[in-house]
Design a protein around this motif. Structure first.
Motif, PDB file in Angstrom:
ATOM      1  N   TYR A 111       0.836  -1.210   0.000  1.00  0.00           N
ATOM      2  CA  TYR A 111       0.000   0.000   0.000  1.00  0.00           C
ATOM      3  C   TYR A 111       0.867   1.255   0.000  1.00  0.00           C
ATOM      4  O   TYR A 111       0.557   2.250  -0.659  1.00  0.00           O
ATOM      5  CB  TYR A 111      -0.931  -0.010   1.211  1.00  0.00           C
ATOM      6  N   LYS A 114       1.941   2.304  -3.551  1.00  0.00           N
ATOM      7  CA  LYS A 114       0.944   2.732  -4.533  1.00  0.00           C
ATOM      8  C   LYS A 114       0.975   4.243  -4.704  1.00  0.00           C
ATOM      9  O   LYS A 114       1.182   4.992  -3.743  1.00  0.00           O
ATOM     10  CB  LYS A 114      -0.459   2.274  -4.111  1.00  0.00           C
ATOM     11  N   ASP A 116      -1.667   5.837  -6.370  1.00  0.00           N
ATOM     12  CA  ASP A 116      -3.041   6.319  -6.567  1.00  0.00           C
ATOM     13  C   ASP A 116      -3.907   6.081  -5.332  1.00  0.00           C
ATOM     14  O   ASP A 116      -5.115   5.909  -5.429  1.00  0.00           O
ATOM     15  CB  ASP A 116      -3.678   5.625  -7.784  1.00  0.00           C
ATOM     16  N   SER A 117      -3.280   6.058  -4.166  1.00  0.00           N
ATOM     17  CA  SER A 117      -4.004   5.801  -2.920  1.00  0.00           C
ATOM     18  C   SER A 117      -4.233   7.093  -2.144  1.00  0.00           C
ATOM     19  O   SER A 117      -3.663   8.145  -2.450  1.00  0.00           O
ATOM     20  CB  SER A 117      -3.209   4.827  -2.047  1.00  0.00           C
ATOM     21  N   VAL A 118      -5.084   7.007  -1.123  1.00  0.00           N
ATOM     22  CA  VAL A 118      -5.320   8.154  -0.234  1.00  0.00           C
ATOM     23  C   VAL A 118      -4.027   8.523   0.482  1.00  0.00           C
ATOM     24  O   VAL A 118      -3.725   9.712   0.684  1.00  0.00           O
ATOM     25  CB  VAL A 118      -6.423   7.813   0.790  1.00  0.00           C
ATOM     26  N   TRP A 121      -1.910  10.540  -1.762  1.00  0.00           N
ATOM     27  CA  TRP A 121      -2.463  11.892  -1.881  1.00  0.00           C
ATOM     28  C   TRP A 121      -2.119  12.736  -0.651  1.00  0.00           C
ATOM     29  O   TRP A 121      -1.758  13.905  -0.771  1.00  0.00           O
ATOM     30  CB  TRP A 121      -3.975  11.801  -2.065  1.00  0.00           C
TER      31      TRP A 121
END
Length: 245
Positions: A111, A114, A116-118, A121
């Motif tokens: 995780y 990644k 494109d994860s929260v 961001w």
């Protein structure tokens, strides 16, 4: 016997509904075997009923289901075959309970990678623990609590009332951190109320004792400084009102 063409029928059960094309030359046993992956009901636990609109329902059963073809029943396009599960309720799987479905959990290290994860961001926006100013914000909160305590003149031993309620008068017993309160960093004010209308006896579950002893009435509360009003708040005398009657 000449085999007729496939017939579109509606297959229904407690947990499913779909249109299927049925071949009249199939036997009842063959149909039940094909219905198991559709309804989730084993062939030996299926009871089939043919429903033809306003006409009387027809049980689809026979003494020899492995050799009895479906063509002996009055099949009609878009009629309904309802499949009933004859197993006891306790033996039927619950297909509607999503909590029983095994869920995939992404390992934390994957995780983290990644983009494109929260989490990614938050990193890009420098939010939460990724905010370089976060430690200073926490310190500002602590300083604000210290200032509130000083401006309100809150000291251990002083009389006060909590939340502006006369029914919650008492004495300041503690000023400081209370580790047992989740997410409660910063100083708290421990007040022993005159009446047993508090939430604890001076200690918190699984934690240390801040005042009093085991068995004391629940007259203690821990609140933030902005809820404490120090002043001349004498103990309310209930008998005083009685003397005026």
């Amino acid at each position: 016997m000449h085999a007729a063409g496939d017939i579109p029928l509606q297959i229904t059960s407690e947990n499913s509904s779909s249109e299927r094309r049925i071949t009249p030359s199939w036997t009842i046993g063959q149909l039940k075997a094909k219905l198991e992956p559709i309804t989730g009901i084993p062939p030996l636990s299926q009871k089939l009923t043919l429903k033809l609109g306003s006409q009387q329902s027809v049980p689809m059963e026979a003494a020899d289901e492995e050799n009895t073809q479906l063509g002996v029943f009055p099949l009609a396009p878009y009629a309904e075959i309802h499949v009933t599960d004859i197993r006891p309720p306790g033996m039927r799987p619950n297909f509607t309970d999503a909590s029983q479905v095994a869920k995939y959990e992404l390992p934390p290290d994957e995780y983290e990678k990644k983009t494109d994860s929260v989490l990614a961001w938050k990193k890009a926006q420098k939010l939460g623990r990724f905010d370089p100013a976060a430690p200073s914000l926490e310190q500002a909160k602590f300083q604000a609590l210290e200032t509130e305590i000083k401006n309100r003149g809150i000291e251990v031993g002083k009389r006060c009332r909590v939340g502006g309620q006369d029914t919650k008068r008492g004495v300041v017993m503690y000023i400081g951190e209370v580790e047992e309160i989740p997410g409660g960093a910063g100083k708290w004010i421990g007040v022993k109320l005159d009446e047993p209308v508090g939430r604890n006896d001076g200690s918190l579950a699984g934690g240390k004792r801040y005042w009093g002893k085991d068995g004391d009435p629940k007259s203690g509360v821990f609140v933030r400084p902005e809820r404490v009003e120090v002043g001349d708040w004498p103990v309310i005398d209930d008998m005083e009102d009685m003397e005026e009657i």
